[in-house]
Design an enzyme around this catalytic site. Sequence first.
Site, PDB file in Angstrom:
ATOM      1  N   SER A 147       0.847  -1.195   0.000  1.00 25.74           N
ATOM      2  CA  SER A 147       0.000   0.000   0.000  1.00 25.74           C
ATOM      3  C   SER A 147       0.879   1.240   0.000  1.00 25.74           C
ATOM      4  O   SER A 147       1.981   1.224   0.571  1.00 25.74           O
ATOM      5  CB  SER A 147      -0.880   0.022   1.244  1.00 25.74           C
ATOM      6  N   TYR A 162      -1.025  -1.168  10.123  1.00 18.90           N
ATOM      7  CA  TYR A 162      -1.264  -1.457   8.702  1.00 18.90           C
ATOM      8  C   TYR A 162      -0.023  -1.127   7.872  1.00 18.90           C
ATOM      9  O   TYR A 162       0.443  -1.938   7.071  1.00 18.90           O
ATOM     10  CB  TYR A 162      -2.465  -0.655   8.226  1.00 18.90           C
TER      11      TYR A 162
HETATM   12  N1  LIG Z   1      -8.745  -0.192  -1.313  1.00 20.47           N
HETATM   13  C1  LIG Z   1      -7.614   0.475  -1.141  1.00 20.47           C
HETATM   14  O1  LIG Z   1      -7.563   1.711  -1.151  1.00 20.47           O
HETATM   15  C2  LIG Z   1      -6.309  -0.280  -0.967  1.00 20.47           C
HETATM   16  C3  LIG Z   1      -5.120   0.443  -1.052  1.00 20.47           C
HETATM   17  C4  LIG Z   1      -3.916  -0.226  -0.862  1.00 20.47           C
HETATM   18  C5  LIG Z   1      -3.915  -1.569  -0.597  1.00 20.47           C
HETATM   19  N2  LIG Z   1      -5.096  -2.252  -0.516  1.00 20.47           N
HETATM   20  C6  LIG Z   1      -5.031  -3.683  -0.211  1.00 20.47           C
HETATM   21  O2  LIG Z   1      -5.683  -4.413  -1.222  1.00 20.47           O
HETATM   22  C7  LIG Z   1      -6.194  -5.635  -0.674  1.00 20.47           C
HETATM   23  C8  LIG Z   1      -7.653  -5.790  -1.051  1.00 20.47           C
HETATM   24  O3  LIG Z   1      -8.377  -4.752  -0.442  1.00 20.47           O
HETATM   25  P1  LIG Z   1      -9.848  -4.265  -0.903  1.00 20.47           P
HETATM   26  O4  LIG Z   1      -9.787  -2.800  -0.994  1.00 20.47           O
HETATM   27  O5  LIG Z   1     -10.298  -5.080  -2.058  1.00 20.47           O
HETATM   28  O6  LIG Z   1     -10.665  -4.579   0.442  1.00 20.47           O
HETATM   29  P2  LIG Z   1     -11.852  -5.592   0.770  1.00 20.47           P
HETATM   30  O7  LIG Z   1     -12.138  -5.398   2.220  1.00 20.47           O
HETATM   31  O8  LIG Z   1     -12.953  -5.430  -0.207  1.00 20.47           O
HETATM   32  O9  LIG Z   1     -11.187  -7.013   0.542  1.00 20.47           O
HETATM   33  C9  LIG Z   1     -10.457  -7.698   1.519  1.00 20.47           C
HETATM   34  C10 LIG Z   1     -10.831  -9.167   1.446  1.00 20.47           C
HETATM   35  O10 LIG Z   1     -10.005  -9.887   2.348  1.00 20.47           O
HETATM   36  C11 LIG Z   1     -10.826 -10.805   3.059  1.00 20.47           C
HETATM   37  N3  LIG Z   1     -10.209 -11.095   4.360  1.00 20.47           N
HETATM   38  C12 LIG Z   1     -10.105 -10.260   5.429  1.00 20.47           C
HETATM   39  N4  LIG Z   1      -9.481 -10.897   6.444  1.00 20.47           N
HETATM   40  C13 LIG Z   1      -9.186 -12.156   6.003  1.00 20.47           C
HETATM   41  C14 LIG Z   1      -8.557 -13.274   6.590  1.00 20.47           C
HETATM   42  N5  LIG Z   1      -8.120 -13.241   7.854  1.00 20.47           N
HETATM   43  N6  LIG Z   1      -8.407 -14.392   5.849  1.00 20.47           N
HETATM   44  C15 LIG Z   1      -8.870 -14.439   4.578  1.00 20.47           C
HETATM   45  N7  LIG Z   1      -9.487 -13.413   3.962  1.00 20.47           N
HETATM   46  C16 LIG Z   1      -9.638 -12.282   4.675  1.00 20.47           C
HETATM   47  C17 LIG Z   1     -12.167 -10.110   3.195  1.00 20.47           C
HETATM   48  O11 LIG Z   1     -13.223 -11.005   3.484  1.00 20.47           O
HETATM   49  C18 LIG Z   1     -12.284  -9.446   1.822  1.00 20.47           C
HETATM   50  O12 LIG Z   1     -12.860 -10.312   0.865  1.00 20.47           O
HETATM   51  C19 LIG Z   1      -5.947  -5.551   0.843  1.00 20.47           C
HETATM   52  O13 LIG Z   1      -4.771  -6.266   1.167  1.00 20.47           O
HETATM   53  C20 LIG Z   1      -5.736  -4.069   1.072  1.00 20.47           C
HETATM   54  O14 LIG Z   1      -4.958  -3.820   2.206  1.00 20.47           O
HETATM   55  C21 LIG Z   1      -6.296  -1.633  -0.690  1.00 20.47           C
END
Ligand SMILES: NC(=O)c1ccc[n+]([C@@H]2O[C@H](COP(=O)([O-])OP(=O)(O)OC[C@H]3O[C@@H](n4cnc5c(N)ncnc54)[C@H](O)[C@@H]3O)[C@@H](O)[C@H]2O)c1
Length: 256
Positions: A147, A162
């Site tokens: 991130s 995080y």
């Molecule tokens: N959305 C953003 O702005 C952003 C920015 C940088 C990084 N990210 C990263 O991208 C990835 C996806 O994020 P997103 O935005 O799609 O969020 P999201 O919350 O929609 O997706 C996260 C997924 O991970 C699953 N999850 C959570 N804890 C878990 C566990 N212990 N075991 C298995 N599955 C688990 C959730 O059920 C969900 O389906 C994450 O790692 C997040 O940190 C997101």
Amino acid sequence: MSAAFPAERAVILTGAASPRGIGRATAHHLAERGWSIGIIDVDAEAAREAAREVAEATGVVAAGAGANVADREAAVAAVDELEASLPQLVAVVNFAGVSSPVPYLEVTPEEWQRVESINLDGVHWITQRVARTLVDNGVGRIVGISSVSAQRGGGTYSKTPYSASKAGVIGLMRSIARELGPFGVTANVISPGPIDTDIMGGTLTEERKTAMAADGVLPRIGTPRDIAAAVAYLISEDAGFVTGQTLNVDGGLYMH
Ligand SMILES: NC(=O)c1ccc[n+]([C@@H]2O[C@H](COP(=O)([O-])OP(=O)(O)OC[C@H]3O[C@@H](n4cnc5c(N)ncnc54)[C@H](O)[C@@H]3O)[C@@H](O)[C@H]2O)c1
């Protein structure tokens, strides 16, 4: 030496069950490009439902399994289960993650452990299990999701636990890249800026999106499609000479 990149190939995506998440969009994007899809998510029913949706939409083989990636035994069992029903496993992309907006001085031991165990330990457990197969086959692609929070010290929504976990993902993938390169396996990181999903405390309002975009070079925040396209490249046959890298997909928030 790398073995041939198989035409019939599967990718495992963790955290690909949430309806508006990056992982589910990526599952569709990759299935449309011929990848068979395995989905692991803590929400087992949603993982299976997402796999059904992808299979129906694209005609590829897709399967879902439930696991908390922080639980090593469950993570390994889920990969075992998916591998048994999919074509040759060639790639893994670690989307599973949680946010953490807690100010540093209020971080409890439980909060620290929750975030690190999912965002860093979970990436390791899943990756190590998949890597055993990739090394045996002599070809593979591993992707970790960091991130911009790791690179800029927070600044979007989540704070220190995080950022620390996501910085860990970069070190983890660089070291894996070095160790597994001789076996035909690459390991890279995608570092997204703010993406329009529900992870930052719920669906983003237009006001929040505008405020987040104001800091970048491009006049918008990112979409799951922006990240899916980067994944498609990094796990492709053509990316075989790219390893140990961090690809920033963040609208120019962090230039490095
Ligand atoms: N959305 C953003 O702005 C952003 C920015 C940088 C990084 N990210 C990263 O991208 C990835 C996806 O994020 P997103 O935005 O799609 O969020 P999201 O919350 O929609 O997706 C996260 C997924 O991970 C699953 N999850 C959570 N804890 C878990 C566990 N212990 N075991 C298995 N599955 C688990 C959730 O059920 C969900 O389906 C994450 O790692 C997040 O940190 C997101």
